[in-house]
Design a protein around this motif. Sequence first.
Motif, PDB file in Angstrom:
ATOM      1  N   HIS A  27      30.549  12.404 -88.412  1.00  0.00           N
ATOM      2  CA  HIS A  27      31.055  11.309 -89.225  1.00  0.00           C
ATOM      3  C   HIS A  27      32.191  11.814 -90.096  1.00  0.00           C
ATOM      4  O   HIS A  27      32.119  12.909 -90.648  1.00  0.00           O
ATOM      5  N   GLU A  30      34.820   9.290 -94.970  1.00  0.00           N
ATOM      6  CA  GLU A  30      34.772   7.895 -95.411  1.00  0.00           C
ATOM      7  C   GLU A  30      33.677   7.092 -94.715  1.00  0.00           C
ATOM      8  O   GLU A  30      33.462   5.932 -95.043  1.00  0.00           O
ATOM      9  N   ASP A  31      32.988   7.698 -93.754  1.00  0.00           N
ATOM     10  CA  ASP A  31      31.891   7.019 -93.072  1.00  0.00           C
ATOM     11  C   ASP A  31      30.564   7.143 -93.817  1.00  0.00           C
ATOM     12  O   ASP A  31      29.535   6.728 -93.326  1.00  0.00           O
ATOM     13  N   PRO A  39      25.023   8.209 -94.217  1.00  0.00           N
ATOM     14  CA  PRO A  39      26.032   7.778 -93.253  1.00  0.00           C
ATOM     15  C   PRO A  39      25.889   6.285 -92.972  1.00  0.00           C
ATOM     16  O   PRO A  39      24.776   5.763 -92.879  1.00  0.00           O
ATOM     17  N   LEU A  42      27.020   2.805 -87.204  1.00  0.00           N
ATOM     18  CA  LEU A  42      28.104   2.253 -86.386  1.00  0.00           C
ATOM     19  C   LEU A  42      27.671   0.927 -85.811  1.00  0.00           C
ATOM     20  O   LEU A  42      26.504   0.740 -85.519  1.00  0.00           O
ATOM     21  N   ILE A  44      30.885   0.494 -88.149  1.00  0.00           N
ATOM     22  CA  ILE A  44      30.967   0.557 -89.609  1.00  0.00           C
ATOM     23  C   ILE A  44      31.317  -0.786 -90.225  1.00  0.00           C
ATOM     24  O   ILE A  44      30.783  -1.148 -91.271  1.00  0.00           O
ATOM     25  N   SER A  48      29.085  -2.461 -93.560  1.00  0.00           N
ATOM     26  CA  SER A  48      29.642  -2.090 -94.861  1.00  0.00           C
ATOM     27  C   SER A  48      30.836  -2.978 -95.188  1.00  0.00           C
ATOM     28  O   SER A  48      31.316  -3.722 -94.342  1.00  0.00           O
ATOM     29  N   ARG A  57      34.394   2.324 -99.205  1.00  0.00           N
ATOM     30  CA  ARG A  57      33.536   1.567 -98.301  1.00  0.00           C
ATOM     31  C   ARG A  57      32.098   1.714 -98.774  1.00  0.00           C
ATOM     32  O   ARG A  57      31.585   2.824 -98.871  1.00  0.00           O
ATOM     33  N   CYS A  59      28.027   0.609 -98.296  1.00  0.00           N
ATOM     34  CA  CYS A  59      27.093   0.075 -97.292  1.00  0.00           C
ATOM     35  C   CYS A  59      26.444  -1.206 -97.827  1.00  0.00           C
ATOM     36  O   CYS A  59      26.314  -1.393 -99.038  1.00  0.00           O
TER      37      CYS A  59
END
Length: 136
Positions: A27, A30-31, A39, A42, A44, A48, A57, A59
């Motif tokens: 990841h 920024e993920d 994390p 996906l 993403i 988020s 970003r 979640c």
Amino acid sequence: RKKHKKACKQRAVELKDERLFSQGQEHAEEDFCPICTLPIPLPINTHSARMVCCMKRICYGCDVAAQERGMHDCLFCRTPLPRDGASALALVRKRVDAKDPEAIKSLGDNYSYGECGLEKNIPRAVDLWTEAAALG
């Protein structure tokens, strides 16, 4: 000699396992959610939201937990969230003026789709995306 040969075979298997398990996708920074540091699953964009005030970003799990506690501002920078496209665009432009690559990319996306009251302008979007890529 037999012990050495057996140890060498075992080490070869371990090295193969290390190579095999280290080939997975990692990841990007920024993920990860900056609030819970987990994390973000996906894809993403469906798990988020990007805050236009600070371009972080967050979640949806943290967002829902904060709303249940009565917090309706940005979870990262505590800026009041914009109520309409014009005020969101003003926050993005403020970050663009600070040469934030995420904000520049976001403004390019807005021009690309004609969002936030902007007229659709693909050449301007490409210029902004190019500038964002050059900044990193």
